[in-house]
Write a protein that holds these residues in place. Structure first.
Motif, PDB file in Angstrom:
ATOM      1  N   LYS A  39       0.832  -1.210   0.000  1.00 32.67           N
ATOM      2  CA  LYS A  39       0.000   0.000   0.000  1.00 32.67           C
ATOM      3  C   LYS A  39       0.866   1.260   0.000  1.00 32.67           C
ATOM      4  O   LYS A  39       0.378   2.352  -0.268  1.00 32.67           O
ATOM      5  CB  LYS A  39      -0.934   0.005   1.215  1.00 32.67           C
ATOM      6  CG  LYS A  39      -1.935  -1.133   1.239  1.00 32.67           C
ATOM      7  CD  LYS A  39      -2.817  -1.156  -0.006  1.00 32.67           C
ATOM      8  CE  LYS A  39      -3.811  -0.014  -0.041  1.00 32.67           C
ATOM      9  NZ  LYS A  39      -4.700  -0.086  -1.226  1.00 32.67           N
ATOM     10  N   SER A  68      -1.108   5.079  -8.977  1.00 32.65           N
ATOM     11  CA  SER A  68      -2.456   5.596  -9.244  1.00 32.65           C
ATOM     12  C   SER A  68      -3.357   4.496  -9.785  1.00 32.65           C
ATOM     13  O   SER A  68      -4.543   4.421  -9.451  1.00 32.65           O
ATOM     14  CB  SER A  68      -2.377   6.749 -10.249  1.00 32.65           C
ATOM     15  OG  SER A  68      -1.610   7.813  -9.732  1.00 32.65           O
ATOM     16  N   ASP A  70      -3.487   1.601  -6.758  1.00 33.95           N
ATOM     17  CA  ASP A  70      -3.874   2.068  -5.423  1.00 33.95           C
ATOM     18  C   ASP A  70      -2.789   1.834  -4.369  1.00 33.95           C
ATOM     19  O   ASP A  70      -3.015   1.175  -3.352  1.00 33.95           O
ATOM     20  CB  ASP A  70      -5.189   1.422  -4.982  1.00 33.95           C
ATOM     21  CG  ASP A  70      -5.741   2.034  -3.686  1.00 33.95           C
ATOM     22  OD1 ASP A  70      -5.469   3.232  -3.453  1.00 33.95           O
ATOM     23  OD2 ASP A  70      -6.408   1.315  -2.920  1.00 33.95           O
ATOM     24  N   GLU A 123       0.737   4.169  -2.585  1.00 35.72           N
ATOM     25  CA  GLU A 123       1.465   5.438  -2.546  1.00 35.72           C
ATOM     26  C   GLU A 123       2.962   5.183  -2.698  1.00 35.72           C
ATOM     27  O   GLU A 123       3.457   4.120  -2.308  1.00 35.72           O
ATOM     28  CB  GLU A 123       1.209   6.163  -1.218  1.00 35.72           C
ATOM     29  CG  GLU A 123      -0.238   6.583  -1.001  1.00 35.72           C
ATOM     30  CD  GLU A 123      -0.431   7.273   0.340  1.00 35.72           C
ATOM     31  OE1 GLU A 123       0.505   7.214   1.180  1.00 35.72           O
ATOM     32  OE2 GLU A 123      -1.507   7.857   0.558  1.00 35.72           O
TER      33      GLU A 123
END
Length: 309
Positions: free
Chosen positions: A118, A144, A147, A149
């Motif tokens: 994640k 993006s 999902d 970062e």
């Protein structure tokens, strides 16, 4: 810390992760800044801190003509990382086939589907995918889509890592273990099994443990005499170690021999780890055995003096 030896084995782990990727050879002070950022992020987000690394080193597979020497064996690296509060260490086998994964396959199949990433903490100069053709901007774009970062490690921190690794290797090749240890934040270690030698040290009054290191990629410091310490049977023993060819007794093969002070016992076929503290001198060819014995007495006194300080 749980160690997993293949990415596919992580599928059954029921946790989402914050991940960093790298070889982390030496696990030195520069690496520790990155790993501290990883573990802090995990605490703040509820994700599991995960290091993804590879073995063999990619250059061993893709550049076989390069005689790469590493600061840690795989077991030593695991031992050090174990102390840093990580949740997971994934050591994935690096092969030519793995290197041919496209960037999207690596991200989708490895980082997202297997490791459940994640958040990915990575250097500004990180490249990945077949022929290393994708960069951190590509990774952010994939984030993006899938999902997750991406947190970029600044240039200064990455440069610190590179400079530290170079300085550590250079220092060890010059025999400067004090400088190497200051960058590592621990004493440089050699791990191996004690094998029978010629027994000459015992004849001189300085019995030695002849250390055999199985991993030929392990960086061995410059030849010479060193002050060392080891944990043997739960007790700490200091001693002096010689790396070299024993030219006074016509040695033809390089050896690593340790004389432990105040130790009595049989270490044959025992796996031990030796920590290098100081370098005493270069290896010399002496004019006689008696001259060598006198020098060993001086070395021991010098070692004891350094240890007492």
């Amino acid at each position: 810390m749980e160690t997993i030896h293949n990415i596919s084995d992580f599928k059954n782990v029921p946790h989402q992760t914050v991940v960093t990727i790298g070889t982390f050879d030496g696990v030195h002070l520069g690496h520790r800044k990155i790993l501290e950022r990883l573990t802090n992020n995990a605490k703040n987000t509820g994700l599991k801190s995960t290091v993804l690394t590879f073995f063999p080193h990619p250059r061993m597979v893709l550049q076989k003509d390069v005689d790469i020497k590493l600061l840690n064996t795989l077991e030593e690296k695991k031992q050090i990382l174990e102390t840093l509060g990580l949740d997971y260490l994934i050591i994935h086998p690096f092969t030519k086939q793995f290197s041919r994964l496209s960037a999207i396959d690596f991200v989708r199949d490895i980082l997202v589907n297997n490791i459940k990433s994640k958040r990915i903490i990575i250097g500004y100069d990180h490249r990945f995918g077949r022929n290393r053709n994708a960069n951190i901007q590509d990774l952010m774009a994939f984030g993006s889509t899938f999902d997750f970062e991406v947190e970029e490690i600044p240039a200064q921190e990455i440069d610190d890592v590179s400079v530290s690794s170079t300085k550590i290797r250079k220092a060890l090749m010059e025999g400067d273990v004090e400088t190497a240890n200051s960058y590592l934040n621990y004493a440089y270690m050699l791990t191996g099994t004690v094998k029978k030698g010629k027994g000459l040290g015992r004849d001189f009054g300085f019995p030695t443990a002849n250390l055999h290191i199985a991993e030929d990629y392990k960086l061995i410091p410059k030849n010479g005499a060193y002050v060392v310490k080891s944990d043997l049977g739960g007790n700490t023993y200091f001693g002096m170690m010689n790396i070299g060819f024993n030219p006074t007794v016509d040695g033809s093969r390089k050896s690593i021999e340790v004389n432990f002070f105040e130790f009595e016992g049989n270490l044959y076929d025992t796996k031990i780890q030796v920590q290098l503290l100081h370098r005493i001198r270069d290896e010399h060819k002496f004019n006689s055995i008696e001259e060598l014995k006198e020098q060993l007495k001086k070395d021991k006194n010098h070692s004891l003096d350094l240890i007492s300080k």
